[in-house]
Design a protein around this motif. Structure first.
Motif, PDB file in Angstrom:
ATOM      1  N   GLU A  37       0.822  -1.206   0.000  1.00 20.06           N
ATOM      2  CA  GLU A  37       0.000   0.000   0.000  1.00 20.06           C
ATOM      3  C   GLU A  37       0.862   1.263   0.000  1.00 20.06           C
ATOM      4  OE1 GLU A  37      -2.895  -0.160   3.171  1.00 20.06           O
ATOM      5  OE2 GLU A  37      -3.360  -2.247   2.743  1.00 20.06           O
ATOM      6  N   SER A  38       2.066   1.144  -0.572  1.00 21.45           N
ATOM      7  CA  SER A  38       3.011   2.260  -0.648  1.00 21.45           C
ATOM      8  C   SER A  38       3.259   2.607  -2.107  1.00 21.45           C
ATOM      9  CB  SER A  38       4.331   1.878   0.025  1.00 21.45           C
ATOM     10  OG  SER A  38       4.139   1.639   1.410  1.00 21.45           O
ATOM     11  N   ALA A  39       2.973   3.861  -2.471  1.00 20.99           N
ATOM     12  CA  ALA A  39       3.138   4.307  -3.853  1.00 20.99           C
ATOM     13  C   ALA A  39       4.575   4.123  -4.339  1.00 20.99           C
ATOM     14  CB  ALA A  39       2.693   5.755  -3.989  1.00 20.99           C
ATOM     15  N   LEU A  40       5.550   4.311  -3.476  1.00 17.81           N
ATOM     16  CA  LEU A  40       6.947   4.166  -3.875  1.00 17.81           C
ATOM     17  C   LEU A  40       7.202   2.786  -4.484  1.00 17.81           C
ATOM     18  CD1 LEU A  40       9.886   5.151  -3.983  1.00 17.81           C
ATOM     19  CD2 LEU A  40      10.136   4.318  -1.631  1.00 17.81           C
ATOM     20  N   ILE A  41       6.757   1.753  -3.827  1.00 19.23           N
ATOM     21  CA  ILE A  41       6.973   0.387  -4.320  1.00 19.23           C
ATOM     22  C   ILE A  41       6.183   0.152  -5.595  1.00 19.23           C
ATOM     23  CG2 ILE A  41       6.737  -2.076  -3.779  1.00 19.23           C
ATOM     24  CD1 ILE A  41       8.979  -0.512  -2.215  1.00 19.23           C
ATOM     25  N   LYS A  42       4.937   0.608  -5.614  1.00 16.35           N
ATOM     26  CA  LYS A  42       4.094   0.443  -6.807  1.00 16.35           C
ATOM     27  C   LYS A  42       4.763   1.023  -8.039  1.00 16.35           C
ATOM     28  CE  LYS A  42      -0.225  -0.936  -5.714  1.00 16.35           C
ATOM     29  NZ  LYS A  42      -0.875  -2.083  -6.271  1.00 16.35           N
ATOM     30  N   ILE A  43       5.219   2.279  -7.948  1.00 14.31           N
ATOM     31  CA  ILE A  43       5.747   2.936  -9.150  1.00 14.31           C
ATOM     32  C   ILE A  43       7.136   2.431  -9.548  1.00 14.31           C
ATOM     33  CG2 ILE A  43       4.324   4.990  -8.881  1.00 14.31           C
ATOM     34  CD1 ILE A  43       6.820   6.478  -7.886  1.00 14.31           C
ATOM     35  N   LEU A  44       7.829   1.758  -8.647  1.00 16.89           N
ATOM     36  CA  LEU A  44       9.096   1.144  -9.032  1.00 16.89           C
ATOM     37  C   LEU A  44       8.874  -0.158  -9.792  1.00 16.89           C
ATOM     38  CD1 LEU A  44      11.299   1.709  -5.861  1.00 16.89           C
ATOM     39  CD2 LEU A  44      11.421   2.925  -8.055  1.00 16.89           C
ATOM     40  N   LYS A  45       7.687  -0.757  -9.605  1.00 19.05           N
ATOM     41  CA  LYS A  45       7.379  -2.035 -10.246  1.00 19.05           C
ATOM     42  C   LYS A  45       6.510  -1.914 -11.490  1.00 19.05           C
ATOM     43  CE  LYS A  45       7.631  -4.952  -6.135  1.00 19.05           C
ATOM     44  NZ  LYS A  45       6.863  -5.918  -5.309  1.00 19.05           N
ATOM     45  N   GLU A  46       5.649  -0.891 -11.521  1.00 22.14           N
ATOM     46  CA  GLU A  46       4.677  -0.769 -12.609  1.00 22.14           C
ATOM     47  C   GLU A  46       4.038   0.609 -12.569  1.00 22.14           C
ATOM     48  OE1 GLU A  46       0.945  -2.679 -10.120  1.00 22.14           O
ATOM     49  OE2 GLU A  46       2.267  -3.992 -11.228  1.00 22.14           O
ATOM     50  N   PRO A  47       3.352   1.001 -13.638  1.00 23.23           N
ATOM     51  CA  PRO A  47       2.602   2.254 -13.570  1.00 23.23           C
ATOM     52  C   PRO A  47       1.541   2.171 -12.471  1.00 23.23           C
ATOM     53  CG  PRO A  47       2.749   1.471 -15.836  1.00 23.23           C
ATOM     54  CD  PRO A  47       3.241   0.370 -14.950  1.00 23.23           C
ATOM     55  N   CYS A  48       1.239   3.311 -11.887  1.00 24.54           N
ATOM     56  CA  CYS A  48       0.228   3.352 -10.827  1.00 24.54           C
ATOM     57  C   CYS A  48      -0.692   4.533 -11.114  1.00 24.54           C
ATOM     58  CB  CYS A  48       0.880   3.493  -9.463  1.00 24.54           C
ATOM     59  SG  CYS A  48      -0.281   3.382  -8.086  1.00 24.54           S
ATOM     60  N   GLY A  49      -1.925   4.240 -11.490  1.00 20.60           N
ATOM     61  CA  GLY A  49      -2.836   5.303 -11.874  1.00 20.60           C
ATOM     62  C   GLY A  49      -2.257   6.037 -13.059  1.00 20.60           C
ATOM     63  N   THR A  50      -2.145   7.358 -12.959  1.00 21.33           N
ATOM     64  CA  THR A  50      -1.574   8.138 -14.052  1.00 21.33           C
ATOM     65  C   THR A  50      -0.068   8.347 -13.899  1.00 21.33           C
ATOM     66  OG1 THR A  50      -2.095  10.209 -12.925  1.00 21.33           O
ATOM     67  CG2 THR A  50      -3.749   9.368 -14.466  1.00 21.33           C
ATOM     68  N   THR A  51       0.526   7.768 -12.877  1.00 25.38           N
ATOM     69  CA  THR A  51       1.966   7.862 -12.681  1.00 25.38           C
ATOM     70  C   THR A  51       2.640   6.703 -13.410  1.00 25.38           C
ATOM     71  OG1 THR A  51       1.681   8.891 -10.501  1.00 25.38           O
ATOM     72  CG2 THR A  51       3.829   7.905 -10.973  1.00 25.38           C
ATOM     73  N   PRO A  52       3.559   7.013 -14.339  1.00 24.53           N
ATOM     74  CA  PRO A  52       4.245   5.937 -15.054  1.00 24.53           C
ATOM     75  C   PRO A  52       5.228   5.220 -14.143  1.00 24.53           C
ATOM     76  CG  PRO A  52       5.212   8.039 -15.631  1.00 24.53           C
ATOM     77  CD  PRO A  52       4.018   8.331 -14.750  1.00 24.53           C
ATOM     78  N   ARG A  53       5.637   4.035 -14.580  1.00 22.06           N
ATOM     79  CA  ARG A  53       6.682   3.318 -13.854  1.00 22.06           C
ATOM     80  C   ARG A  53       7.917   4.215 -13.793  1.00 22.06           C
ATOM     81  NH1 ARG A  53       8.937  -2.785 -15.048  1.00 22.06           N
ATOM     82  NH2 ARG A  53      10.396  -2.821 -13.310  1.00 22.06           N
ATOM     83  N   MET A  54       8.573   4.201 -12.653  1.00 21.26           N
ATOM     84  CA  MET A  54       9.747   5.051 -12.467  1.00 21.26           C
ATOM     85  C   MET A  54      10.996   4.191 -12.321  1.00 21.26           C
ATOM     86  SD  MET A  54       8.363   7.911 -12.704  1.00 21.26           S
ATOM     87  CE  MET A  54       9.096   9.346 -11.972  1.00 21.26           C
ATOM     88  N   PRO A  55      12.134   4.696 -12.716  1.00 20.25           N
ATOM     89  CA  PRO A  55      12.284   5.929 -13.466  1.00 20.25           C
ATOM     90  C   PRO A  55      11.638   5.801 -14.839  1.00 20.25           C
ATOM     91  CG  PRO A  55      14.398   4.801 -13.310  1.00 20.25           C
ATOM     92  CD  PRO A  55      13.413   4.017 -12.492  1.00 20.25           C
ATOM     93  N   ILE A  56      11.329   6.930 -15.435  1.00 22.46           N
ATOM     94  CA  ILE A  56      10.559   6.946 -16.673  1.00 22.46           C
ATOM     95  C   ILE A  56      11.213   6.101 -17.769  1.00 22.46           C
ATOM     96  CG2 ILE A  56       9.772   8.458 -18.547  1.00 22.46           C
ATOM     97  CD1 ILE A  56       9.173  10.561 -16.387  1.00 22.46           C
ATOM     98  N   GLU A  57      12.520   6.037 -17.821  1.00 23.55           N
ATOM     99  CA  GLU A  57      13.214   5.259 -18.847  1.00 23.55           C
ATOM    100  C   GLU A  57      13.035   3.751 -18.674  1.00 23.55           C
ATOM    101  OE1 GLU A  57      14.875   7.468 -16.852  1.00 23.55           O
ATOM    102  OE2 GLU A  57      15.066   9.164 -18.204  1.00 23.55           O
ATOM    103  N   CYS A  58      12.537   3.315 -17.531  1.00 24.08           N
ATOM    104  CA  CYS A  58      12.339   1.892 -17.250  1.00 24.08           C
ATOM    105  C   CYS A  58      11.016   1.446 -17.874  1.00 24.08           C
ATOM    106  CB  CYS A  58      12.312   1.654 -15.742  1.00 24.08           C
ATOM    107  SG  CYS A  58      11.885  -0.044 -15.295  1.00 24.08           S
ATOM    108  N   VAL A  59      11.104   0.509 -18.809  1.00 23.55           N
ATOM    109  CA  VAL A  59       9.911   0.010 -19.472  1.00 23.55           C
ATOM    110  C   VAL A  59       9.651  -1.442 -19.082  1.00 23.55           C
ATOM    111  CG1 VAL A  59       8.814  -0.450 -21.703  1.00 23.55           C
ATOM    112  CG2 VAL A  59      10.235   1.602 -21.399  1.00 23.55           C
TER     113      VAL A  59
END
Length: 85
Positions: A37-59
């Protein structure tokens, strides 16, 4: 062993645990004890809502620009352990 050698002071911990990612469903950036339930972990693994996976260069997993899995695991464990200083 912690591959991050993470240094967290009171100010950083307060900022991480009190800020919300509006783009990621109003999820706390770091929800102590709850990495799932932590946005930090979510966005490091996958897009979350309108926030893309981070860092942006990571696909894709394994891309050179992605945060290495052992770093994500260390952050996940730190949050699971209460995100202590």
């Amino acid at each position: 062993m912690n591959p991050l050698d993470l240094k967290v002071d009171e100010e950083l911990r307060t900022r991480l645990t009190s800020h919300v990612s509006r783009n990621c469903g109003d999820m706390l950036i770091v929800n102590p004890g709850k990495p799932e339930e932590s946005a930090l972990i979510k966005i490091l693994k996958e897009p979350c809502g309108t926030t893309p996976r981070m860092p942006i260069e990571c696909v894709n997993d394994g891309d050179a620009k992605c945060v290495p899995p052992d770093y994500i695991e260390a952050l996940t464990q730190w949050i699971a352990d209460g995100a202590l200083e």
